[in-house]
Design a protein around this motif. Structure first.
Motif, PDB file in Angstrom:
ATOM      1  N   THR A  19      43.412  25.322  47.598  1.00  0.00           N
ATOM      2  CA  THR A  19      43.900  26.613  47.096  1.00  0.00           C
ATOM      3  C   THR A  19      43.948  27.614  48.236  1.00  0.00           C
ATOM      4  O   THR A  19      43.312  27.434  49.270  1.00  0.00           O
ATOM      5  CB  THR A  19      42.979  27.169  45.987  1.00  0.00           C
ATOM      6  N   ASP A  21      43.094  31.450  48.395  1.00  0.00           N
ATOM      7  CA  ASP A  21      42.585  32.629  47.695  1.00  0.00           C
ATOM      8  C   ASP A  21      42.781  33.912  48.496  1.00  0.00           C
ATOM      9  O   ASP A  21      42.335  34.975  48.062  1.00  0.00           O
ATOM     10  CB  ASP A  21      41.092  32.452  47.394  1.00  0.00           C
ATOM     11  N   SER A  22      43.429  33.824  49.652  1.00  0.00           N
ATOM     12  CA  SER A  22      43.613  35.011  50.479  1.00  0.00           C
ATOM     13  C   SER A  22      44.851  35.794  50.032  1.00  0.00           C
ATOM     14  O   SER A  22      45.543  35.415  49.098  1.00  0.00           O
ATOM     15  CB  SER A  22      43.754  34.613  51.946  1.00  0.00           C
ATOM     16  N   THR A  23      45.135  36.858  50.745  1.00  0.00           N
ATOM     17  CA  THR A  23      46.300  37.691  50.422  1.00  0.00           C
ATOM     18  C   THR A  23      47.440  37.484  51.415  1.00  0.00           C
ATOM     19  O   THR A  23      48.432  38.205  51.377  1.00  0.00           O
ATOM     20  CB  THR A  23      45.907  39.178  50.412  1.00  0.00           C
ATOM     21  N   GLU A  69      47.392  33.441  47.240  1.00  0.00           N
ATOM     22  CA  GLU A  69      46.918  33.408  45.858  1.00  0.00           C
ATOM     23  C   GLU A  69      47.495  32.257  45.037  1.00  0.00           C
ATOM     24  O   GLU A  69      47.754  32.398  43.849  1.00  0.00           O
ATOM     25  CB  GLU A  69      47.164  34.753  45.193  1.00  0.00           C
ATOM     26  N   ASP A  71      46.748  29.107  43.189  1.00  0.00           N
ATOM     27  CA  ASP A  71      45.508  28.601  42.601  1.00  0.00           C
ATOM     28  C   ASP A  71      45.396  27.085  42.613  1.00  0.00           C
ATOM     29  O   ASP A  71      44.309  26.553  42.599  1.00  0.00           O
ATOM     30  CB  ASP A  71      45.359  29.090  41.160  1.00  0.00           C
TER      31      ASP A  71
END
Length: 120
Positions: A19, A21-23, A69, A71
């Motif tokens: 995944t 999860d960063s921007t 992002e 998932d």
């Protein structure tokens, strides 16, 4: 993943999810390697990633881009087997294996990306 007491013909299968999860978007690849002091068994093993055989330390899939992002990329299946032709050569050996996902910011130029980042 710690492996010990395999007999010729044994297969160990695991699944890994990746995944972001960063921007920011990233480029990522994967490394499969022996870690620690007990790496004796590693040289006898065969590896398949998503049913594709590979040899060496780094997976030869190159760098892939992953949007921020995200998932779920789906499941990566890793199969590790001890070939039947090994016989007794690997008897009593063990090893620890790490499947490492490496990531860098996606704006890095491909020519500037090292082929392999060692795991510390």
């Amino acid at each position: 993943l710690n492996i010990s007491n395999m007999v010729p013909g044994d297969v160990v299968t695991s699944q890994i999810a990746v995944t972001n999860d960063s921007t920011v978007a990233v480029k990522y690849n994967a490394v499969l390697k022996a870690v620690g002091d007990n790496a004796q068994l590693f040289s006898y093993l065969d590896f398949k990633i998503n049913n594709i055989a590979y040899n060496g330390e780094t997976l030869d899939e190159g760098w892939k881009t992953l949007a921020p992002e995200v998932d779920d990329l789906g499941t990566i299946t890793v199969a590790i087997s001890l070939p039947e032709n090994v016989g007794n050569d690997a008897q009593g050996l063990s090893c620890s294996i790490a499947y490492i996902v490496q990531a860098i910011q996606s704006n890095v130029q491909d020519a500037d990306i090292p082929q392999y980042f060692p795991a510390n």
